[in-house]
Design a protein around this motif. Structure first.
Motif, PDB file in Angstrom:
ATOM      1  N   THR A   1      88.433  22.108  56.599  1.00  0.00           N
ATOM      2  CA  THR A   1      88.056  23.494  56.336  1.00  0.00           C
ATOM      3  C   THR A   1      86.659  23.666  55.756  1.00  0.00           C
ATOM      4  O   THR A   1      86.098  24.766  55.802  1.00  0.00           O
ATOM      5  N   GLY A   2      86.112  22.591  55.162  1.00  0.00           N
ATOM      6  CA  GLY A   2      84.821  22.698  54.494  1.00  0.00           C
ATOM      7  C   GLY A   2      84.904  23.266  53.094  1.00  0.00           C
ATOM      8  O   GLY A   2      83.883  23.515  52.449  1.00  0.00           O
ATOM      9  N   VAL A   3      86.135  23.444  52.585  1.00  0.00           N
ATOM     10  CA  VAL A   3      86.327  23.985  51.235  1.00  0.00           C
ATOM     11  C   VAL A   3      86.109  22.890  50.198  1.00  0.00           C
ATOM     12  O   VAL A   3      86.610  21.763  50.344  1.00  0.00           O
ATOM     13  N   CYS A   4      85.377  23.214  49.138  1.00  0.00           N
ATOM     14  CA  CYS A   4      85.193  22.274  48.031  1.00  0.00           C
ATOM     15  C   CYS A   4      86.447  22.284  47.166  1.00  0.00           C
ATOM     16  O   CYS A   4      86.843  23.321  46.623  1.00  0.00           O
ATOM     17  N   LEU A   5      87.069  21.129  47.027  1.00  0.00           N
ATOM     18  CA  LEU A   5      88.306  21.002  46.271  1.00  0.00           C
ATOM     19  C   LEU A   5      88.066  20.707  44.797  1.00  0.00           C
ATOM     20  O   LEU A   5      88.848  21.108  43.942  1.00  0.00           O
ATOM     21  N   ARG A   6      86.970  20.011  44.516  1.00  0.00           N
ATOM     22  CA  ARG A   6      86.753  19.573  43.140  1.00  0.00           C
ATOM     23  C   ARG A   6      85.294  19.155  42.970  1.00  0.00           C
ATOM     24  O   ARG A   6      84.667  18.636  43.903  1.00  0.00           O
ATOM     25  N   THR A   7      84.757  19.343  41.788  1.00  0.00           N
ATOM     26  CA  THR A   7      83.423  18.862  41.433  1.00  0.00           C
ATOM     27  C   THR A   7      83.540  17.928  40.237  1.00  0.00           C
ATOM     28  O   THR A   7      84.135  18.294  39.219  1.00  0.00           O
ATOM     29  N   LEU A   8      82.991  16.735  40.377  1.00  0.00           N
ATOM     30  CA  LEU A   8      83.047  15.733  39.314  1.00  0.00           C
ATOM     31  C   LEU A   8      81.701  15.695  38.600  1.00  0.00           C
ATOM     32  O   LEU A   8      80.656  15.504  39.227  1.00  0.00           O
ATOM     33  N   GLU A   9      81.738  15.873  37.290  1.00  0.00           N
ATOM     34  CA  GLU A   9      80.525  15.891  36.482  1.00  0.00           C
ATOM     35  C   GLU A   9      80.586  14.801  35.435  1.00  0.00           C
ATOM     36  O   GLU A   9      81.636  14.569  34.829  1.00  0.00           O
ATOM     37  N   GLY A  10      79.456  14.136  35.214  1.00  0.00           N
ATOM     38  CA  GLY A  10      79.419  13.065  34.226  1.00  0.00           C
ATOM     39  C   GLY A  10      78.148  12.237  34.297  1.00  0.00           C
ATOM     40  O   GLY A  10      77.665  11.740  33.279  1.00  0.00           O
ATOM     41  N   HIS A  11      77.596  12.090  35.496  1.00  0.00           N
ATOM     42  CA  HIS A  11      76.329  11.375  35.622  1.00  0.00           C
ATOM     43  C   HIS A  11      75.190  12.230  35.075  1.00  0.00           C
ATOM     44  O   HIS A  11      75.272  13.470  35.056  1.00  0.00           O
ATOM     45  N   THR A  12      74.126  11.556  34.648  1.00  0.00           N
ATOM     46  CA  THR A  12      72.983  12.257  34.075  1.00  0.00           C
ATOM     47  C   THR A  12      71.727  12.116  34.932  1.00  0.00           C
ATOM     48  O   THR A  12      70.629  12.416  34.489  1.00  0.00           O
ATOM     49  N   ASN A  13      71.927  11.632  36.171  1.00  0.00           N
ATOM     50  CA  ASN A  13      70.827  11.550  37.122  1.00  0.00           C
ATOM     51  C   ASN A  13      71.432  11.554  38.528  1.00  0.00           C
ATOM     52  O   ASN A  13      72.655  11.669  38.679  1.00  0.00           O
ATOM     53  N   LEU A  14      70.594  11.426  39.525  1.00  0.00           N
ATOM     54  CA  LEU A  14      71.036  11.472  40.915  1.00  0.00           C
ATOM     55  C   LEU A  14      72.209  10.537  41.189  1.00  0.00           C
ATOM     56  O   LEU A  14      72.200   9.377  40.759  1.00  0.00           O
ATOM     57  N   VAL A  15      73.210  11.032  41.903  1.00  0.00           N
ATOM     58  CA  VAL A  15      74.330  10.195  42.347  1.00  0.00           C
ATOM     59  C   VAL A  15      73.935   9.609  43.694  1.00  0.00           C
ATOM     60  O   VAL A  15      73.907  10.302  44.711  1.00  0.00           O
ATOM     61  N   ARG A  16      73.616   8.322  43.692  1.00  0.00           N
ATOM     62  CA  ARG A  16      73.021   7.676  44.859  1.00  0.00           C
ATOM     63  C   ARG A  16      74.062   7.099  45.824  1.00  0.00           C
ATOM     64  O   ARG A  16      73.841   7.017  47.033  1.00  0.00           O
ATOM     65  N   THR A  17      75.233   6.685  45.316  1.00  0.00           N
ATOM     66  CA  THR A  17      76.170   5.934  46.143  1.00  0.00           C
ATOM     67  C   THR A  17      77.612   6.221  45.746  1.00  0.00           C
ATOM     68  O   THR A  17      77.894   6.458  44.559  1.00  0.00           O
ATOM     69  N   LEU A  18      78.503   6.209  46.733  1.00  0.00           N
ATOM     70  CA  LEU A  18      79.918   6.502  46.526  1.00  0.00           C
ATOM     71  C   LEU A  18      80.791   5.592  47.382  1.00  0.00           C
ATOM     72  O   LEU A  18      80.393   5.191  48.476  1.00  0.00           O
TER      73      LEU A  18
END
Length: 317
Positions: free
Chosen positions: A228-245
Motif C-alpha cells: 500500500t505504501g503506508v508508513c507503519l512505523r518510524t524508528l528514532e534513535g540514531h543521531t546521524n544518517l542511517v546508512r545501512t539496514l
C-alpha cells in the motif's frame, strides 16, 4: 544413532536456542574486529563463515571468518568497490565509483562481462538468475539481462542520486537522495508506487516482498507496507544518517554515521541495544544471521558481534 541420543540432541538444541534468544534479548555478545583492506570497507556479505568485502582500495576480498584468513582477492575495477552480491555458486556482481558494474564467475574469480551504461558511480547492485539491477549517482535504476549483458530497462523518475536498491521477485525498490522510495516492476520497467514520508535524503533500503525498510539522513528508519505504501512505523534513535539496514523475522539492525549499530525489535519498533566502541568512523554496511552481526566502516575495520556464546549447535538452528 542411539535412540537415546536423539532426544538428548533435541534437548540440547532447544536449550541452546533458548540461550541464544536470551543473549539477543539481554545484549550478551562478544566482539572482535580486524583490518583487512587498505581503505574504507563499503560493502560486505556474510554466508556462514564466508565473508566477502569490497573497499575503496578497489578490491573485493573473500575471507574465512573462523580464522580471519583471506581466501582470494578480485581486482578489475578502476575505482572503489561500492557494492557487491554473490550467490555462493555461479555469480558475483560488483559496482564501482568507476561507473561500471562487473559480472564475475564465482568459481574462477574471472570477469565475465562489464556493464557500462551508467554515467556516474554505481552505488548499489542486486541480481537473480535472470537479471542484474544497478542504481547510480546519475539518478537512474537499470535492469540488465544477466546472460547477454543487454540493457532491458532504464527506470527514470528519481530527482537525485539513487543510493540503494533491493529486489524481491519481480519487484525492486530504490532509495534516493530525493527523499523518496520507489517500487518498480522488473518485467515492464514501470513504476508501481512511491513511498513518501522522509524529510531528508535516503541512504539505504531493504525489501522482503511484504515490508520495505528505509534509512535516511533525517536520522530515522521507516517501516512501510509494501502493498500500500503506508508508513507503519518510524524508528528514532540514531543521531546521524542511517546508512545501512538489514532485518529478519525478529530484529532490525541499522548502522549509522553516528558510528554505532542499533538493534530493534521488528514487531514493536523498540530499541533493544546500541553497539558502539569499535568503529571510530561511519558505519557503511551491516549484515546479520541468527547468531551475529557483521559490520564494516570507513575506519577500514570489519567487526563481528557474536551473540552465540554458549551455543555450539547454533549452525543447526
Amino acid at each position: 544413532m542411539d535412540s537415546l541420543s536423539i532426544p538428548r540432541t533435541w534437548k540440547s538444541v532447544y536449550q541452546q536456542r533458548l540461550r541464544l534468544y536470551r543473549n539477543w534479548a539481554h545484549g550478551d555478545y562478544t566482539v572482535r574486529s580486524f583490518t583487512g583492506h587498505g581503505d574504507a570497507v563499503y560493502c560486505i556479505q556474510v554466508d556462514g563463515d564466508l565473508l566477502a568485502s569490497g573497499s575503496r582500495d578497489k578490491t573485493l576480498k573473500f575471507w574465512d571468518l573462523s580464522e580471519v584468513r583471506c581466501l582470494r582477492i578480485l581486482t578489475g575495477h578502476e575505482g572503489s568497490v561500492l557494492c557487491m552480491q554473490h550467490d555462493g555458486a555461479r555469480h558475483i556482481v560488483t559496482g564501482s565509483s568507476d561507473a561500471t558494474a562487473i559480472l564475475w564467475d564465482y568459481a574462477t574469480g574471472q570477469p565475465v562481462r562489464r556493464f557500462t551504461g551508467h554515467a556516474l558511480p554505481v552505488l548499489d547492485i542486486r541480481f537473480d538468475e535472470r537479471r542484474v539491477v544497478t542504481c547510480s549517482k546519475d539518478c537512474t535504476v537499470k535492469c540488465w539481462d544477466i546472460s547477454t549483458g543487454m540493457l532491458r530497462y532504464s527506470m527514470e523518475g528519481h530527482q537525485a542520486a539513487v543510493n540503494a536498491v533491493h529486489m524481491c521477485g519481480d519487484l525492486v525498490v530504490s532509495a534516493s537522495g530525493d527523499c523518496v522510495v520507489k517500487m518498480w516492476n522488473l518485467n515492464t520497467g514501470a513504476l508501481v508506487r512511491n513511498f513518501v514520508g522522509h524529510s531528508r535524503g535516503l541512504a539505504c533500503v531493504q525489501f522482503d516482498g511484504e515490508t520495505v525498510l528505509s534509512g535516511s539522513n533525517d536520522f530515522t528508519i521507516k517501516v512501510w507496507d509494501a502493498a500500500t505504501g503506508v508508513c507503519l512505523r518510524t524508528l528514532e534513535g540514531h543521531t546521524n544518517l542511517v546508512r545501512t539496514l538489514c532485518f529478519d523475522e525478529e530484529r532490525i539492525v541499522s548502522g549509522s554515521y553516528d558510528n554505532t549499530i542499533k538493534v530493534w525489535d521488528r514487531k514493536t519498533g523498540e530499541l533493544l541495544h546500541t553497539l558502539g566502541g569499535v568503529h571510530s568512523s561511519w558505519v557503511f554496511h551491516v549484515q546479520m544471521d541468527k547468531s551475529r552481526i557483521v559490520s564494516s566502516a570507513q575506519d577500514k575495520k570489519i567487526a563481528i558481534w557474536e551473540f552465540g556464546r554458549g551455543c555450539n549447535l547454533v549452525k543447526q538452528f
